[in-house]
Enzyme design. Structure first.
Site, PDB file in Angstrom:
ATOM      1  N   ARG A  31      -3.725  13.960   5.819  1.00  0.00           N
ATOM      2  CA  ARG A  31      -2.869  13.087   5.009  1.00  0.00           C
ATOM      3  C   ARG A  31      -3.004  13.399   3.521  1.00  0.00           C
ATOM      4  NH1 ARG A  31      -4.049  10.820   9.763  1.00  0.00           N
ATOM      5  NH2 ARG A  31      -2.758   9.143  10.646  1.00  0.00           N
ATOM      6  N   ARG A 127       1.977  18.678  24.665  1.00  0.00           N
ATOM      7  CA  ARG A 127       1.756  17.274  24.268  1.00  0.00           C
ATOM      8  C   ARG A 127       3.071  16.560  23.954  1.00  0.00           C
ATOM      9  NH1 ARG A 127      -3.215  16.784  20.394  1.00  0.00           N
ATOM     10  NH2 ARG A 127      -2.936  14.611  21.009  1.00  0.00           N
ATOM     11  N   SER A 171      -0.372   4.143  18.281  1.00  0.00           N
ATOM     12  CA  SER A 171      -0.579   5.518  17.828  1.00  0.00           C
ATOM     13  C   SER A 171      -0.434   5.606  16.322  1.00  0.00           C
ATOM     14  CB  SER A 171       0.430   6.463  18.488  1.00  0.00           C
ATOM     15  OG  SER A 171       0.457   7.689  17.785  1.00  0.00           O
ATOM     16  N   GLN A 173      -0.543   8.319  14.711  1.00  0.00           N
ATOM     17  CA  GLN A 173       0.286   9.486  14.392  1.00  0.00           C
ATOM     18  C   GLN A 173       1.757   9.098  14.356  1.00  0.00           C
ATOM     19  OE1 GLN A 173      -0.759  12.491  17.240  1.00  0.00           O
ATOM     20  NE2 GLN A 173      -2.793  12.795  16.372  1.00  0.00           N
ATOM     21  N   ASP A 319     -10.932   8.754  20.009  1.00  0.00           N
ATOM     22  CA  ASP A 319     -11.410  10.143  20.017  1.00  0.00           C
ATOM     23  C   ASP A 319     -12.872  10.261  20.465  1.00  0.00           C
ATOM     24  OD1 ASP A 319      -8.946  11.029  19.176  1.00  0.00           O
ATOM     25  OD2 ASP A 319      -9.473  11.001  17.049  1.00  0.00           O
ATOM     26  N   ARG A 350      -8.338  14.111  28.929  1.00  0.00           N
ATOM     27  CA  ARG A 350      -9.779  13.915  28.715  1.00  0.00           C
ATOM     28  C   ARG A 350     -10.436  13.082  29.809  1.00  0.00           C
ATOM     29  NH1 ARG A 350      -9.761  13.576  22.080  1.00  0.00           N
ATOM     30  NH2 ARG A 350      -9.776  15.851  21.802  1.00  0.00           N
ATOM     31  N   ARG A 391     -13.418  18.472  21.646  1.00  0.00           N
ATOM     32  CA  ARG A 391     -14.302  17.322  21.889  1.00  0.00           C
ATOM     33  C   ARG A 391     -14.949  17.370  23.274  1.00  0.00           C
ATOM     34  NH1 ARG A 391     -13.351  14.792  17.146  1.00  0.00           N
ATOM     35  NH2 ARG A 391     -11.175  14.433  16.552  1.00  0.00           N
TER      36      ARG A 391
END
Ligand code: S3P
Length: 436
Positions: A31, A127, A171, A173, A319, A350, A391
């Site tokens: 950002r 995605r 979200s 994002q 996350d 994940r 991750r």
């Protein structure tokens, strides 16, 4: 698991001791470059994450005509061109592995006079982008995709109109993409969230002098203002610190201090959950850095017990689940997670990646569509496919510190997207971790 991609071998090392500083926050770094590029003049960013994701974003703004200098590592001088000053790029813009980069850029580019194409790597190309395309098209943008997946072909020349939009999924994002599009839209743009998410875009717009109203769960801006050049100091990334918080909790004899970690409450859900499981983590020297709360975190080894993860913490630790699954695997009893279906559309699925990986190490994990149930036990050695997800790779490096024998982790190259130098720092702290 690819034969060519480098891997790691993780096994118990020594107790984790000393002090360390993890790199700058990924969300804040993305950002900071974006708003600095759109400001009227030069901004300095200190603590910029030298990860592939954030470097990709900076490289894209350079392609859009913004001069960006890197006088020393983790510093950027961004010579902003103003909200109306971006230039047409000479070809597709590569976001690499970065969902944040692509989704926020879609918002920045939707209201430009020129066409642009956003592409990504194999993982990013799988995605979902419909979640940004839909609201941006409601604002008047024209975006073609491959059935809701990248690449995104953003057609220029659309005059955007502000909207009032209720996000179907929590979200940051998507919220940020809409707010960034709102900078160049006519009228007011308002976003409502089903659960509050990280508010860096809102805080940073305010810091750059753009009028904005926001409370947890709602943000509203009006088009037609200017961004003032502003220096940004990026705090250390809580999500990177999380691997060390879990590792030091799990390894007997550990006492580790993580310096100047970003403590934005929308990021620190894992702290509540680890403490509820029995972790010993103390905040010291709490303060502020560049408008964000920061603290040193002192973590000592403690035995953990399983819990039901409160659903309200899920967006605040979205996350951190790979690390948390490892904590749960080493806890006594059962840990259950629900309300986390978003984990299936991160850099990998994940839930599936962690469930299969932990099973390969002898742990019983039942998957649910929106979570999992993990029975704590003794980890054994085995082979893990990280699926190219940074991750997942780091989470299993932590798991190796409590395994009965070696954990081999394939395809760890993408760790550099968020945490360049993780393996060196981890070894310095006491991890048993070597490149295979
Ligand atoms: C991010 C938001 C989250 C998070 C990602 C970074 C951001 O994604 O998982 O790593 O910087 O806004 P969602 O917005 O998809 O939840």
């Amino acid at each position: 698991m690819s034969d060519k991609a480098p891997g790691w071998i993780a096994a118990p090392g020594t107790p984790l001791l000393g002090e360390l500083t993890v790199p700058g926050d990924k969300s804040v770094s993305h950002r900071a470059v974006m708003l600095a590029a759109l400001a009227d003049g030069t901004s300095r960013i200190d603590g910029f994450l030298e990860g592939e994701d954030t470097r990709a974003t900076a490289a894209i703004f350079a392609r859009l005509g913004v001069h960006i200098e890197a006088p020393e590592p983790s510093v950027r001088l961004v010579h902003g061109v103003g909200v109306d000053g971006l230039q047409p790029p000479d070809g597709p813009l590569d976001c690499g592995n970065a969902g944040t980069g692509m989704r926020l850029l879609a918002g920045v580019l939707a209201g430009q006079a020129f066409d642009s194409v956003l592409v990504g790597d194999e993982s990013l190309s799988r995605r979902p982008m419909r979640r940004v395309i839909d609201p941006l098209e409601r604002m008047g943008a024209h975006i073609d995709s491959e059935g809701g997946l990248p690449p995104l072909h953003i057609h220029g020349g659309s005059m955007l109109q502000g909207i009032d939009y209720a996000l179907p999924v929590a979200s940051a994002q998507v919220k940020s993409a809409i707010l960034l599009a709102g900078l160049r839209a006519r009228g007011t743009t308002c976003v409502h969230e089903p659960h509050p998410t990280r508010d860096y875009t809102e805080r940073m717009l305010q810091a750059f002098g753009w009028p904005i109203d926001f409370v947890p769960g709602m943000a509203r801006i009006t088009g037609g203002h200017r961004l003032l050049p502003t220096d940004v100091v990026v705090p250390s990334d809580f999500s990177s610190a999380a691997f060390f918080l879990v590792a030091a909790t799990l390894v007997p004899g550990s006492e580790l201090v993580l310096r100047r970690v970003g403590m934005n409450p929308r990021r620190t859900g894992l702290l509540h959950v680890l403490r509820a499981m029995g972790a010993d983590i103390v905040e010291e020297h709490a303060g502020e850095q560049g408008g964000e709360p920061v603290a040193d975190l002192r973590v000592r080894h403690a035995p953990l017990h399983g819990i039901e993860v409160p659903v309200e913490h899920v967006p605040d630790m979205i996350d951190e689940f790979p690390a948390m699954f490892v904590a749960a695997a080493c806890a006594s009893g059962t840990t259950t997670v629900h309300g986390a279906a978003e984990l299936r559309v991160k850099e990998s699925d994940r839930i599936d990646a962690m469930a299969r990986g932990l099973r390969a190490l002898g742990i019983t994990v039942d998957e649910a569509p929106d979570g999992a149930c993990i029975q704590g036990g003794q980890l054994r050695g085995g082979g893990i496919d990280s699926r190219g997800d940074h991750r997942i790779a780091m989470a299993f490096a932590v798991a190796g510190q409590r395994a009965a024998s070696e954990v081999r982790i394939g395809d760890v190259a993408n760790v550099t997207t968020s945490f360049p130098g993780f393996d060196t720092l981890a070894r310095e702290a006491g991890f048993g971790l070597r490149v295979a």
